[in-house]
Design a protein around this motif. Sequence first.
Motif, short mmCIF file in Angstrom:
data_model
loop_
_atom_site.label_atom_id
_atom_site.label_comp_id
_atom_site.label_asym_id
_atom_site.label_seq_id
_atom_site.Cartn_x
_atom_site.Cartn_y
_atom_site.Cartn_z
N PHE A 1 0.61 29.73 47.46
CA PHE A 1 0.17 28.41 47.63
C PHE A 1 1.39 27.64 46.81
O PHE A 1 2.23 27.93 46.12
CB PHE A 1 -1.04 28.07 46.72
CG PHE A 1 -1.17 28.14 45.42
CD1 PHE A 1 -0.69 27.25 44.38
CD2 PHE A 1 -1.40 29.49 45.02
CE1 PHE A 1 -0.64 27.61 43.02
CE2 PHE A 1 -1.57 29.59 43.38
CZ PHE A 1 -1.05 28.54 42.51
N ASP A 2 1.30 26.28 47.58
CA ASP A 2 2.32 25.17 47.09
C ASP A 2 1.51 24.25 46.69
O ASP A 2 0.95 23.55 47.50
CB ASP A 2 3.47 24.95 48.25
CG ASP A 2 4.18 26.01 48.63
OD1 ASP A 2 4.85 26.58 47.88
OD2 ASP A 2 3.96 26.53 49.87
N LEU A 3 1.80 23.45 45.50
CA LEU A 3 1.32 22.50 44.79
C LEU A 3 2.35 21.49 44.36
O LEU A 3 3.22 22.08 43.66
CB LEU A 3 0.26 22.86 43.70
CG LEU A 3 -0.26 21.67 42.95
CD1 LEU A 3 -1.18 21.01 43.66
CD2 LEU A 3 -0.91 22.13 41.41
N PHE B 1 -8.07 29.81 39.21
CA PHE B 1 -8.98 28.88 39.53
C PHE B 1 -9.18 28.68 41.20
O PHE B 1 -10.43 28.64 41.76
CB PHE B 1 -8.54 27.49 39.19
CG PHE B 1 -9.54 26.21 39.46
CD1 PHE B 1 -10.80 25.92 38.93
CD2 PHE B 1 -9.01 25.45 40.69
CE1 PHE B 1 -11.18 24.80 39.41
CE2 PHE B 1 -9.86 24.52 40.90
CZ PHE B 1 -10.99 24.09 40.26
N LEU B 2 -8.08 28.74 41.82
CA LEU B 2 -8.15 28.73 43.34
C LEU B 2 -8.83 29.91 43.98
O LEU B 2 -9.52 29.77 44.86
CB LEU B 2 -6.68 28.68 43.93
CG LEU B 2 -6.05 27.23 43.62
CD1 LEU B 2 -4.47 27.46 44.16
CD2 LEU B 2 -6.72 26.09 44.19
N GLN C 1 -12.23 29.73 43.82
CA GLN C 1 -12.94 28.55 44.82
C GLN C 1 -13.06 28.91 46.12
O GLN C 1 -13.81 28.42 46.86
CB GLN C 1 -12.24 27.39 44.33
CG GLN C 1 -12.22 26.78 43.04
CD GLN C 1 -13.37 26.02 42.73
OE1 GLN C 1 -14.11 25.22 43.36
NE2 GLN C 1 -14.08 26.49 41.52
N ILE D 1 0.94 25.18 35.55
CA ILE D 1 -0.28 25.27 35.37
C ILE D 1 -1.16 26.51 34.98
O ILE D 1 -1.45 27.33 36.01
CB ILE D 1 -1.02 24.50 36.25
CG1 ILE D 1 -0.24 23.40 36.88
CG2 ILE D 1 -2.53 23.92 36.34
CD1 ILE D 1 -0.75 22.36 37.79
N PRO D 2 -1.53 26.78 33.91
CA PRO D 2 -2.11 28.18 33.55
C PRO D 2 -3.47 28.45 34.35
O PRO D 2 -4.05 27.31 34.40
CB PRO D 2 -2.26 27.99 32.00
CG PRO D 2 -1.39 27.04 31.49
CD PRO D 2 -1.24 26.12 32.61
N LYS D 3 -3.61 29.41 34.86
CA LYS D 3 -4.87 29.79 35.45
C LYS D 3 -5.25 29.08 36.62
O LYS D 3 -6.18 29.12 37.28
CB LYS D 3 -6.00 29.37 34.48
CG LYS D 3 -6.05 30.14 33.03
CD LYS D 3 -7.23 30.83 32.71
CE LYS D 3 -7.07 31.90 31.53
NZ LYS D 3 -6.74 31.34 30.37
N LEU D 4 -4.02 28.41 37.39
CA LEU D 4 -4.44 27.56 38.61
C LEU D 4 -4.61 28.60 39.81
O LEU D 4 -5.75 28.46 40.39
CB LEU D 4 -3.19 26.69 38.98
CG LEU D 4 -3.33 26.34 40.33
CD1 LEU D 4 -4.57 25.13 40.61
CD2 LEU D 4 -2.06 25.30 40.72
#
Lengths: 122, 122
Positions: B106-108, B94-95, B98, B88-91
């Motif tokens: 991080f783990d998604l 983004f996070l 925020q 997911i580019p830019k995740l």
Amino acid sequence: MTKVQKAILDIVMNSGQHLSAEQVYWSVKQQIPTVALGTVYRNLNQFADSRLIRRVGRAGAADFFEGNTLPHDHAICIRCGQMTDIVIPKLKDFLTEQINGHIISFDLTLNYICPRCTDKND
Amino acid sequence: MTKVQKAILDIVMNSGQHLSAEQVYWSVKQQIPTVALGTVYRNLNQFADSRLIRRVGRAGAADFFEGNTLPHDHAICIRCGQMTDIVIPKLKDFLTEQINGHIISFDLTLNYICPRCTDKND
DNA sequence: TTTACTAAGAATAAGAACTATTCTTAGAAT
DNA sequence: ATTCTAAGAATAGTTCTTATTCTTAGTAAA
């Protein structure tokens, strides 16, 4: 609802924390010393299944249970293991936008160092 | 590097899949029937610690090991349990935007129904 | 080229986190 | 009162993983 069930629910809902089954067990034991660990597990599972509480799975560690059933994510301190709720507005929108296909749900956990552990600065 | 270690590494790196320790064990056993499960666990841990492979923890299920060490996230099919890598580019951007505070990692994991299971439409 | 050292393997026991079973009991329904 | 059910207590079992013990294969120094 029985005495044990009331106690379990009260502990999880009013602690404002993320508690393991073991922690809930010891907490219930203060009030009802005869309670068995299996009973705590069974009731926590029932409550989680009926969405009264939320189960937060952790890889390689005991699951947590929490009272906050509103959609949110988590951050866990890599030092002390304390977990806190975080809300990231528009994350779902962002993910849906990025992924083609239907997302049923998602789990996001941020690994960070909490303020308390940062202050200890070792 | 020993025969067993070569076999384990080869299986994880060249499978293109997410494998549990148990799965790796049976796969190694084809070539080296005397291998012990504990040996597989120990070596998988060593390889993961030295970042040759990546461990993907799953709550309530055995950890997976994969050869893809580039940063990425995962999607897991809630029907068949098959896990696939997603990017997911830019995740991260983004996070970071925020959240105030330093994100270490991080783990998604997205929960979805994979194409194969969607086709079975039951 | 023995002797010693080290790292890994095999076998097995142990541990943590659950989960299931069995038996008993307390409260509700008939 | 009797029956039924759901829950609790105690305990055994399961799964995933780690640790222990003992042995062995390969390297390195004497």
